[in-house]
Design a protein around this motif. Structure first.
Motif, mmCIF file in Angstrom:
data_model
loop_
_atom_site.group_PDB
_atom_site.id
_atom_site.type_symbol
_atom_site.label_atom_id
_atom_site.label_comp_id
_atom_site.label_asym_id
_atom_site.label_seq_id
_atom_site.Cartn_x
_atom_site.Cartn_y
_atom_site.Cartn_z
ATOM 1 N N TRP A 16 0.849 -1.187 0.000
ATOM 2 C CA TRP A 16 0.000 0.000 0.000
ATOM 3 C C TRP A 16 0.876 1.224 0.000
ATOM 4 O O TRP A 16 1.932 1.221 0.595
ATOM 5 C CB TRP A 16 -0.904 -0.056 1.239
ATOM 6 C CG TRP A 16 -1.854 1.082 1.313
ATOM 7 C CD1 TRP A 16 -3.042 1.193 0.664
ATOM 8 C CD2 TRP A 16 -1.695 2.274 2.071
ATOM 9 N NE1 TRP A 16 -3.634 2.377 0.970
ATOM 10 C CE2 TRP A 16 -2.824 3.058 1.833
ATOM 11 C CE3 TRP A 16 -0.717 2.764 2.909
ATOM 12 C CZ2 TRP A 16 -3.006 4.300 2.409
ATOM 13 C CZ3 TRP A 16 -0.895 3.991 3.485
ATOM 14 C CH2 TRP A 16 -2.032 4.755 3.235
ATOM 15 N N PRO A 17 0.610 2.319 -0.650
ATOM 16 C CA PRO A 17 -0.644 2.686 -1.288
ATOM 17 C C PRO A 17 -0.734 2.314 -2.765
ATOM 18 O O PRO A 17 -1.707 2.651 -3.408
ATOM 19 C CB PRO A 17 -0.684 4.202 -1.124
ATOM 20 C CG PRO A 17 0.733 4.620 -1.185
ATOM 21 C CD PRO A 17 1.499 3.478 -0.537
ATOM 22 N N GLN A 84 -11.466 -1.357 -4.197
ATOM 23 C CA GLN A 84 -10.173 -0.685 -4.012
ATOM 24 C C GLN A 84 -10.362 0.610 -3.222
ATOM 25 O O GLN A 84 -9.585 0.930 -2.325
ATOM 26 C CB GLN A 84 -9.532 -0.381 -5.370
ATOM 27 C CG GLN A 84 -8.195 0.330 -5.264
ATOM 28 C CD GLN A 84 -7.096 -0.560 -4.729
ATOM 29 O OE1 GLN A 84 -6.835 -1.606 -5.288
ATOM 30 N NE2 GLN A 84 -6.452 -0.156 -3.658
ATOM 31 N N ASP A 88 -8.614 1.344 0.353
ATOM 32 C CA ASP A 88 -7.721 2.498 0.472
ATOM 33 C C ASP A 88 -8.148 3.428 1.606
ATOM 34 O O ASP A 88 -7.309 3.957 2.341
ATOM 35 C CB ASP A 88 -7.679 3.293 -0.837
ATOM 36 C CG ASP A 88 -6.848 2.617 -1.915
ATOM 37 O OD1 ASP A 88 -6.073 1.695 -1.592
ATOM 38 O OD2 ASP A 88 -6.977 3.021 -3.089
ATOM 39 N N ASN A 92 -5.855 4.352 4.801
ATOM 40 C CA ASN A 92 -5.527 5.750 5.120
ATOM 41 C C ASN A 92 -5.845 6.071 6.578
ATOM 42 O O ASN A 92 -5.049 6.715 7.267
ATOM 43 C CB ASN A 92 -6.286 6.708 4.202
ATOM 44 C CG ASN A 92 -5.619 6.892 2.865
ATOM 45 O OD1 ASN A 92 -4.403 7.023 2.796
ATOM 46 N ND2 ASN A 92 -6.399 6.891 1.800
#
Length: 130
Positions: A16-17, A84, A88, A92
């Protein structure tokens, strides 16, 4: 505490990211992301009476499970499942609260099942006594 065992075969492996740099993805694809959470951070990730993990679920729309399997003394697995965008968003939020936590995806999809092919009748061998 939520815990579950998912047998879902679709997942994207990466860091990630940018799980798949340069790759285009369909917004509706199902992504599975699993991170190792050290035992001493699991309580903070779940929150009092599950408040933080529930906040993550509601804020992102992703499914989140904290699994005790495989059982180790050192860590537990945080399983995140969704599009996705959902994944995400969760990553975060976790990154903001846990600055030193590795968010590398450790998910390994199960191997494809091997179909057993039957032999055609012509390849059978007859073993008759003479």
């Amino acid at each position: 505490m939520d815990s579950a065992d998912s047998g879902c075969a679709l997942g994207k492996k990466g860091s990630w990211p940018n799980p798949r740099p340069g790759a285009e993805s369909n917004k509706s694809d199902l992504f599975i992301w699993e991170i190792e959470v050290p035992k001493h951070l699991v309580g903070r990730l779940i929150g009092k009476q599950g408040r933080y993990v529930n906040f993550l679920k509601q804020s992102s729309g992703a499914k989140i499970y904290i699994s005790t399997l495989p059982y180790t003394q050192d860590f537990q697995i945080c399983h995140i499942e969704g599009t996705q965008h959902h994944v995400d968003k969760v990553l975060n939020l976790i990154a903001k609260k846990f600055k030193d936590l590795s968010l590398t995806n450790i998910y390994a999809p199960p191997p494809p099942s091997l179909a057993l092919h039957s032999l055609p009748m012509t390849s059978w061998v007859s073993m008759e006594a003479a």
